[in-house]
Design an enzyme around this catalytic site. Structure first.
Site, PDB file in Angstrom:
ATOM      1  CG  HIS A 279       2.615  -7.699  -1.771  1.00  0.00           C
ATOM      2  ND1 HIS A 279       2.814  -7.657  -0.409  1.00  0.00           N
ATOM      3  CD2 HIS A 279       1.845  -6.628  -2.073  1.00  0.00           C
ATOM      4  CE1 HIS A 279       2.194  -6.604   0.083  1.00  0.00           C
ATOM      5  NE2 HIS A 279       1.599  -5.963  -0.905  1.00  0.00           N
TER       6      HIS A 279
ATOM      7  CG  ASP B   3       6.745   1.509   3.114  1.00  0.00           C
ATOM      8  OD1 ASP B   3       5.975   2.226   2.453  1.00  0.00           O
ATOM      9  OD2 ASP B   3       6.391   0.451   3.652  1.00  0.00           O
TER      10      ASP B   3
ATOM     11  NE  ARG C 272       0.693   6.242   1.479  1.00  0.00           N
ATOM     12  CZ  ARG C 272       0.835   4.994   0.992  1.00  0.00           C
ATOM     13  NH1 ARG C 272       1.903   4.294   1.286  1.00  0.00           N
ATOM     14  NH2 ARG C 272      -0.099   4.470   0.225  1.00  0.00           N
TER      15      ARG C 272
ATOM     16  CB  SER D 184       4.152   1.785  -0.057  1.00  0.00           C
ATOM     17  OG  SER D 184       3.924   0.997   1.075  1.00  0.00           O
TER      18      SER D 184
ATOM     19  CE  LYS E 252       5.813  -2.494   2.135  1.00  0.00           C
ATOM     20  NZ  LYS E 252       4.710  -1.801   2.725  1.00  0.00           N
TER      21      LYS E 252
HETATM   22  N1  URA Z   1       0.404  -2.112   0.863  1.00  0.00           N
HETATM   23  C1  URA Z   1       1.541  -1.486   1.180  1.00  0.00           C
HETATM   24  O1  URA Z   1       2.492  -2.085   1.642  1.00  0.00           O
HETATM   25  N2  URA Z   1       1.600  -0.152   0.980  1.00  0.00           N
HETATM   26  C2  URA Z   1       0.585   0.557   0.459  1.00  0.00           C
HETATM   27  O2  URA Z   1       0.714   1.751   0.292  1.00  0.00           O
HETATM   28  C3  URA Z   1      -0.595  -0.137   0.142  1.00  0.00           C
HETATM   29  C4  URA Z   1      -0.641  -1.467   0.357  1.00  0.00           C
END
Ligand code: URA
Length: 434
Positions: A82, A161, A168, A183, A187
């Protein structure tokens, strides 16, 4: 429990218990806790922070708010990667086949681009027929047999999320360390891999603008990963210019294919070798960094990585002819060069603004529902540290119309900061945290 009490506790710098955090996330996911209370909580967290125990509890509560992918039917070690977001970041297209060619499987869920950042799924749709909407059992079979798959998210992973991130985004609370950590990790944990490698961007175009903050985020990510019993490695990388030279969907695919053919040796390949080394080490496929790097370089030199990529495109319904002949990928009708007005040395290339140039050309989305033009974008000819003669081309614009090309050319020129003195480029890899 009352949400007002929890908001007050956090506002006053208190520490929320695991039970309180679970109650809050369950209530918010179900709709029992309204957005206005969750907004106040997000702002309280933004100002007062969370300790690692709270961050871990928040991550697990969001992970447990939805489905999880079970990769146990896939043999061997499964890895995931990621990036915290970049411009021109086509790393997954190069890294996944390289790593798969070395025997570690990659099960990757990706998204579409939004705003100035691109999305892997849009890029892959440059191959005629390619589909990222694959059922979970087909996804698992492909990871097992081909060695990697890249799909859009189908199962309902981490709905908490999804809600909280949208909130947010409109309440100026994205840039909070514990909220970012939970967050990202919820995932990645839901996607089920054994090894997770994270590319934490640092610099003007990143969430974490200072090196200190980027390393802080990297440490928090690896620590929460360790508590969740996953191997998480975070590589802190520089984001003071776009990655590679191409920005725009099909243009980035062409660059990724050049990298897979061994014809590209710049920052993109360095990043892929670094991330790949960590994956092979943590996945147990190599004993040390030197061996891992040699394996990855050999996957390129032998053509094995390119062959893996072709197998992947075919497995997901795409036309593999374009893998071997990139001129078959979408092409824009107009190309325009961007001559420099003065000479000097490139000090900085404002990455976010380059992303916006591509977006203005039609290569990105202002809103989720927008469609993207796969052919348009920018290819940079000068990167940080390069010398520029007056009139020399800084980059090529690929556009639908002459007017769009001219507008984009002016915008691209403004993305460049030149210095009269020679410029030394900062190292791309700032450090590895595990
Ligand atoms: N990427 C995400 O998935 N969440 C965040 O809060 C910041 C970057």
């Amino acid at each position: 429990m009352r949400m007002t009490d929890l908001i007050q506790k956090k506002r006053d710098g208190g520490v929320l218990s695991g039970e309180e955090i679970r109650w809050m996330i369950q209530g918010y996911t179900k709709g029992d806790i309204p957005d206005y209370q969750m907004s106040a909580m997000a702002m309280a967290i933004y100002f007062k922070g969370m300790d690692i125990e709270e961050t871990y509890a928040l991550t697990m509560a969001m992970l447990n708010s939805g489905d999880k992918i079970d990769l146990s039917a896939v043999s061997g070690v499964k890895a995931d990667k990621h990036s915290t977001g970049g411009v021109g970041d086509k790393t997954s297209l190069v890294l996944c086949p390289m790593v798969a060619a070395c025997g570690v499987k990659m099960a990757k869920l990706s998204g579409r681009g939004l705003g100035h950042t691109g999305g892997t799924i849009d890029k892959l749709e440059s191959f005629p027929g390619f589909s990222t909407s694959i059922a979970e059992d087909a996804f698992l079979r492909q990871v097992d047999q081909v060695g990697f798959a890249i799909a859009g998210q189908t199962a309902e992973l981490c709905p908490a999320d999804k809600k909280l991130y949208a909130l947010r985004d409109v309440t100026a609370t994205v840039a909070s360390m514990p909220l970012i950590v939970s967050s990202i990790l919820c995932k990645k944990l839901a996607a089920g891999a054994d090894v997770i490698v994270l590319d934490v961007k640092s610099g003007s175009g990143a969430f974490m603008q200072t090196e200190e903050d980027a390393f802080g985020l990297a440490r928090a990510l690896t620590e929460v990963g360790r508590r969740a019993e996953k191997k998480v490695v975070a590589v802190v990388t520089d984001m003071d210019e776009p990655l590679g030279n191409a920005v725009g969907n099909a243009l980035e695919v062409k660059e990724a294919l050049a990298a897979l053919r061994g014809e590209y040796k710049g920052d993109l390949m360095e990043l892929c070798l670094t991330l790949g080394t960590q994956i092979l080490r943590e996945g147990g496929a190599a004993d040390d960094d030197g061996q891992a790097r040699a394996m990855l370089e050999n996957a390129i030199a032998s053509g094995a990585a390119l062959e893996k990529f072709a197998q992947f495109v075919k497995a997901q319904g795409g036309d593999t002819a374009a893998v071997y002949d990139p001129s078959l990928l979408p092409q824009a009708p107009i190309t325009v060069e961007v001559p420099a007005r003065s000479g000097g040395h490139v000090k900085r290339i404002h990455a976010e603004s380059v992303g916006l140039v591509s977006m203005r050309l039609g290569g990105g989305r202002a809103a989720k529902e927008d469609t993207v033009d796969l052919a348009v974008g920018v290819v940079l000819h000068k990167k940080v540290g390069d010398a520029v003669e007056p009139g020399e081309s800084l980059g090529t614009i690929h556009a639908r119309t002459q007017q769009a090309a001219q507008e984009a050319a002016d915008m691209l020129r403004d993305c460049y900061e030149l210095s009269p003195q020679a410029v030394t480029r900062a190292p791309l890899i700032k450090g590895v945290v595990k």
